[in-house]
Design a protein around this motif. Sequence first.
Motif, PDB file in Angstrom:
ATOM      1  N   ASP A  50      -0.771  -9.484  24.950  1.00 35.59           N
ATOM      2  CA  ASP A  50      -0.758  -9.401  23.481  1.00 35.59           C
ATOM      3  C   ASP A  50       0.635  -9.544  22.878  1.00 35.59           C
ATOM      4  O   ASP A  50       0.840  -9.225  21.703  1.00 35.59           O
ATOM      5  CB  ASP A  50      -1.390  -8.091  22.982  1.00 35.59           C
ATOM      6  CG  ASP A  50      -2.876  -8.023  23.250  1.00 35.59           C
ATOM      7  OD1 ASP A  50      -3.492  -9.091  23.404  1.00 35.59           O
ATOM      8  OD2 ASP A  50      -3.431  -6.906  23.300  1.00 35.59           O
ATOM      9  N   GLU A  51       1.590 -10.054  23.655  1.00 36.26           N
ATOM     10  CA  GLU A  51       2.927 -10.282  23.097  1.00 36.26           C
ATOM     11  C   GLU A  51       2.907 -11.475  22.155  1.00 36.26           C
ATOM     12  O   GLU A  51       2.256 -12.492  22.400  1.00 36.26           O
ATOM     13  CB  GLU A  51       3.939 -10.514  24.216  1.00 36.26           C
ATOM     14  CG  GLU A  51       5.361 -10.735  23.705  1.00 36.26           C
ATOM     15  CD  GLU A  51       6.384 -10.841  24.822  1.00 36.26           C
ATOM     16  OE1 GLU A  51       7.423 -11.504  24.622  1.00 36.26           O
ATOM     17  OE2 GLU A  51       6.149 -10.261  25.909  1.00 36.26           O
ATOM     18  N   VAL A  52       3.649 -11.360  21.060  1.00 36.47           N
ATOM     19  CA  VAL A  52       3.741 -12.439  20.077  1.00 36.47           C
ATOM     20  C   VAL A  52       4.671 -13.521  20.613  1.00 36.47           C
ATOM     21  O   VAL A  52       5.773 -13.244  21.104  1.00 36.47           O
ATOM     22  CB  VAL A  52       4.265 -11.907  18.736  1.00 36.47           C
ATOM     23  CG1 VAL A  52       4.425 -13.049  17.732  1.00 36.47           C
ATOM     24  CG2 VAL A  52       3.328 -10.854  18.178  1.00 36.47           C
ATOM     25  N   THR A  91       8.918 -12.883  22.233  1.00 39.32           N
ATOM     26  CA  THR A  91       9.568 -11.984  21.274  1.00 39.32           C
ATOM     27  C   THR A  91       9.734 -10.560  21.799  1.00 39.32           C
ATOM     28  O   THR A  91      10.527  -9.793  21.259  1.00 39.32           O
ATOM     29  CB  THR A  91       8.762 -11.925  19.962  1.00 39.32           C
ATOM     30  OG1 THR A  91       7.465 -11.375  20.239  1.00 39.32           O
ATOM     31  CG2 THR A  91       8.598 -13.314  19.367  1.00 39.32           C
ATOM     32  N   GLY A  92       8.956 -10.210  22.814  1.00 38.76           N
ATOM     33  CA  GLY A  92       9.001  -8.841  23.315  1.00 38.76           C
ATOM     34  C   GLY A  92       8.192  -7.857  22.493  1.00 38.76           C
ATOM     35  O   GLY A  92       8.140  -6.680  22.824  1.00 38.76           O
ATOM     36  N   GLU A  93       7.539  -8.317  21.419  1.00 38.60           N
ATOM     37  CA  GLU A  93       6.745  -7.443  20.564  1.00 38.60           C
ATOM     38  C   GLU A  93       5.270  -7.821  20.646  1.00 38.60           C
ATOM     39  O   GLU A  93       4.923  -8.999  20.689  1.00 38.60           O
ATOM     40  CB  GLU A  93       7.204  -7.555  19.102  1.00 38.60           C
ATOM     41  CG  GLU A  93       8.632  -7.119  18.853  1.00 38.60           C
ATOM     42  CD  GLU A  93       8.999  -7.244  17.384  1.00 38.60           C
ATOM     43  OE1 GLU A  93       8.177  -7.790  16.619  1.00 38.60           O
ATOM     44  OE2 GLU A  93      10.098  -6.813  17.007  1.00 38.60           O
ATOM     45  N   VAL A  94       4.402  -6.804  20.631  1.00 37.99           N
ATOM     46  CA  VAL A  94       2.974  -7.060  20.605  1.00 37.99           C
ATOM     47  C   VAL A  94       2.540  -7.337  19.164  1.00 37.99           C
ATOM     48  O   VAL A  94       3.292  -7.102  18.220  1.00 37.99           O
ATOM     49  CB  VAL A  94       2.177  -5.867  21.184  1.00 37.99           C
ATOM     50  CG1 VAL A  94       2.511  -5.655  22.649  1.00 37.99           C
ATOM     51  CG2 VAL A  94       2.443  -4.603  20.379  1.00 37.99           C
ATOM     52  N   ASN A  96       1.348  -6.893  15.660  1.00 34.91           N
ATOM     53  CA  ASN A  96       1.328  -5.726  14.773  1.00 34.91           C
ATOM     54  C   ASN A  96       1.035  -6.170  13.354  1.00 34.91           C
ATOM     55  O   ASN A  96       1.181  -7.346  13.004  1.00 34.91           O
ATOM     56  CB  ASN A  96       2.653  -4.946  14.849  1.00 34.91           C
ATOM     57  CG  ASN A  96       3.846  -5.830  14.517  1.00 34.91           C
ATOM     58  OD1 ASN A  96       4.044  -6.223  13.370  1.00 34.91           O
ATOM     59  ND2 ASN A  96       4.649  -6.171  15.530  1.00 34.91           N
ATOM     60  N   ARG A 126       4.885  -1.044  10.281  1.00 36.03           N
ATOM     61  CA  ARG A 126       4.057  -2.007  11.000  1.00 36.03           C
ATOM     62  C   ARG A 126       3.578  -1.338  12.288  1.00 36.03           C
ATOM     63  O   ARG A 126       4.389  -0.803  13.045  1.00 36.03           O
ATOM     64  CB  ARG A 126       4.831  -3.296  11.315  1.00 36.03           C
ATOM     65  CG  ARG A 126       5.278  -4.054  10.072  1.00 36.03           C
ATOM     66  CD  ARG A 126       5.847  -5.415  10.449  1.00 36.03           C
ATOM     67  NE  ARG A 126       4.805  -6.336  10.924  1.00 36.03           N
ATOM     68  CZ  ARG A 126       4.130  -7.154  10.135  1.00 36.03           C
ATOM     69  NH1 ARG A 126       4.368  -7.181   8.833  1.00 36.03           N
ATOM     70  NH2 ARG A 126       3.209  -7.962  10.633  1.00 36.03           N
ATOM     71  N   TRP A 127       2.264  -1.362  12.489  1.00 31.79           N
ATOM     72  CA  TRP A 127       1.660  -0.726  13.656  1.00 31.79           C
ATOM     73  C   TRP A 127       0.979  -1.781  14.511  1.00 31.79           C
ATOM     74  O   TRP A 127       0.454  -2.773  13.982  1.00 31.79           O
ATOM     75  CB  TRP A 127       0.614   0.304  13.219  1.00 31.79           C
ATOM     76  CG  TRP A 127       1.200   1.555  12.636  1.00 31.79           C
ATOM     77  CD1 TRP A 127       2.509   1.810  12.367  1.00 31.79           C
ATOM     78  CD2 TRP A 127       0.479   2.726  12.242  1.00 31.79           C
ATOM     79  NE1 TRP A 127       2.653   3.063  11.815  1.00 31.79           N
ATOM     80  CE2 TRP A 127       1.417   3.652  11.736  1.00 31.79           C
ATOM     81  CE3 TRP A 127      -0.867   3.084  12.263  1.00 31.79           C
ATOM     82  CZ2 TRP A 127       1.055   4.901  11.267  1.00 31.79           C
ATOM     83  CZ3 TRP A 127      -1.241   4.328  11.800  1.00 31.79           C
ATOM     84  CH2 TRP A 127      -0.294   5.239  11.309  1.00 31.79           C
ATOM     85  N   PRO A 128       0.940  -1.590  15.828  1.00 32.92           N
ATOM     86  CA  PRO A 128       0.221  -2.537  16.693  1.00 32.92           C
ATOM     87  C   PRO A 128      -1.277  -2.501  16.431  1.00 32.92           C
ATOM     88  O   PRO A 128      -1.834  -1.462  16.063  1.00 32.92           O
ATOM     89  CB  PRO A 128       0.564  -2.050  18.106  1.00 32.92           C
ATOM     90  CG  PRO A 128       0.947  -0.621  17.941  1.00 32.92           C
ATOM     91  CD  PRO A 128       1.585  -0.508  16.590  1.00 32.92           C
ATOM     92  N   ARG A 131      -4.459   0.320  19.467  1.00 35.51           N
ATOM     93  CA  ARG A 131      -3.997   1.705  19.522  1.00 35.51           C
ATOM     94  C   ARG A 131      -5.053   2.537  20.238  1.00 35.51           C
ATOM     95  O   ARG A 131      -6.256   2.271  20.119  1.00 35.51           O
ATOM     96  CB  ARG A 131      -3.759   2.265  18.107  1.00 35.51           C
ATOM     97  CG  ARG A 131      -2.782   1.439  17.301  1.00 35.51           C
ATOM     98  CD  ARG A 131      -2.555   2.009  15.903  1.00 35.51           C
ATOM     99  NE  ARG A 131      -1.765   3.228  15.949  1.00 35.51           N
ATOM    100  CZ  ARG A 131      -2.140   4.395  15.440  1.00 35.51           C
ATOM    101  NH1 ARG A 131      -3.332   4.520  14.867  1.00 35.51           N
ATOM    102  NH2 ARG A 131      -1.353   5.446  15.489  1.00 35.51           N
TER     103      ARG A 131
END
Length: 507
Positions: A50-52, A91-94, A96, A126-128, A131
């Motif tokens: 789920d990483e962007v 990006t290292g971010e899921v 969100n 901003r939340w993933p 959860r």
Amino acid sequence: MSPDGPDWLSAARETLDRATLGPRVEHRGRVEEIGDGVALISGLSDVRLDEVLHFAGGQVGFARVLDPDRIGCVMLDSTTDVEAGDVVFGTGEVVNVPVGEALLGRVIDPLGRPLDGKGAIAPEARWPIERPAPSIIERDLVTEPVQTGIVVVDTLFALGRGQRELIVGDHSTGKTTLAVDALIAQRDSDMICIYVAVGQKTSSVRRAIDALQAQGNFERCIVLVAGSASAPGLQWIAPYAGMTMAEYFRDKGQHAIIVIDDLSKHAATHREIALLTRQSPGREAYPGDVFYIHARLLERAAKLSPERGGGSLTALPIAETDQGNLSAYIPTNLISITDGQIVLDQTLFHQGQKPAVDVGLSVSRVGGKTQAPVLRAAAGTLRLDYAQFLELEVFTRFGGMPDGRVRQQLTRGARIREALRQPQHQPIRLVDEVALMLAVQTGLLDDLDEPLVAGFRAGLPAALDRDAASAVDAIAGQGSLDDSTKAALLGAMTRLIDKLSADEPTP
């Protein structure tokens, strides 16, 4: 040198001092294949689920399948300008989404981008989208009612705050209308409303938005749209994004209700993505985790304990059946996940019985504990009486003259059926529901001609406000139904019936 020279030089030096010098790690891969909203990417070995991912042309996607040699990326934007060989960055971010009060009264897409032309949104955080659901120890009992303003639901299948109630039925049987009416009824309550459209036609979404704006309190609503023309990735993340936005209010100790319209199309999107990313198909070509994706989604609806703030999140997912087949794969899965189902019947719908709720197949596994006590006292044995009437009606169609007791049951049952009819987008107050059930159960409507019951129901609110104002205040304030309150309601309704009978033209 100009007089501003030294200032410019000092500012440049400060900028250089703040600059971070040294090596920088950049996760980069390349597109191997692209098509149908899915890109297969190589070279991103460190990507997590789920990483962007950002593409060189500005498009966005997220990693859905992690194979040893390549990544299955689901696109969240158009793939028109993406080609094989293009560079992709991790990006290292899921994934969100924005959350907060700023979303209220807005129409957005699953990434929080505005669709209503009202300008940018400044979220609080901003939340993933993924959860964890509250644990058992963090939950409380579901005991507070959700008044939907729909007579057949509130009297027979009462909903509670924190419950998950499935709305299921064939195409065009009123599923969305029933759910939207439940949201409209919250215009005077403390509940935040979230409507999530997954794979719906633009015209259907427009009608729902218009109804919420015209009849409901749209300033306390969030409409999240991933239409049928949207990228499959947006349709896939839409329910999770909506649930995250609703959880923000639940975790603050507030109350929210979310409608997901619908999970059948979401399951079809999940199957499409799974097949395109070459996952192993199972029953009806759905992947093996199709049950899990909906279970983990709906488990997030809950009533939290007082230690967690006491907030609640009620879920009304919608599912579509084919020819009333409740034993199909996806409806069966959702029925087993939820706390009950409201089944809409196509035959009833075409007969004009709207909402077309099948009282035999519908159930609320929490309802008895959450129904308003005053409404429970007024409804009494309504469900049993109505079920017996439906059976008797079938038998009397074969001919023969029923005896007096059976004729009385048929008369009472016909009045119950008329009382359960309701025009769309017109939810009614709790006191009106209580009065209507009293009128049915005490036999007040038995002598009223069946076509006049609709007029009685339409004129009931004004009659109660005019002739039984103290009873209306008592039910609204104390939620009690004592003898004096009951007498006041019956008196007001008797006068209304007399007026309707007097105004009826002589044949």
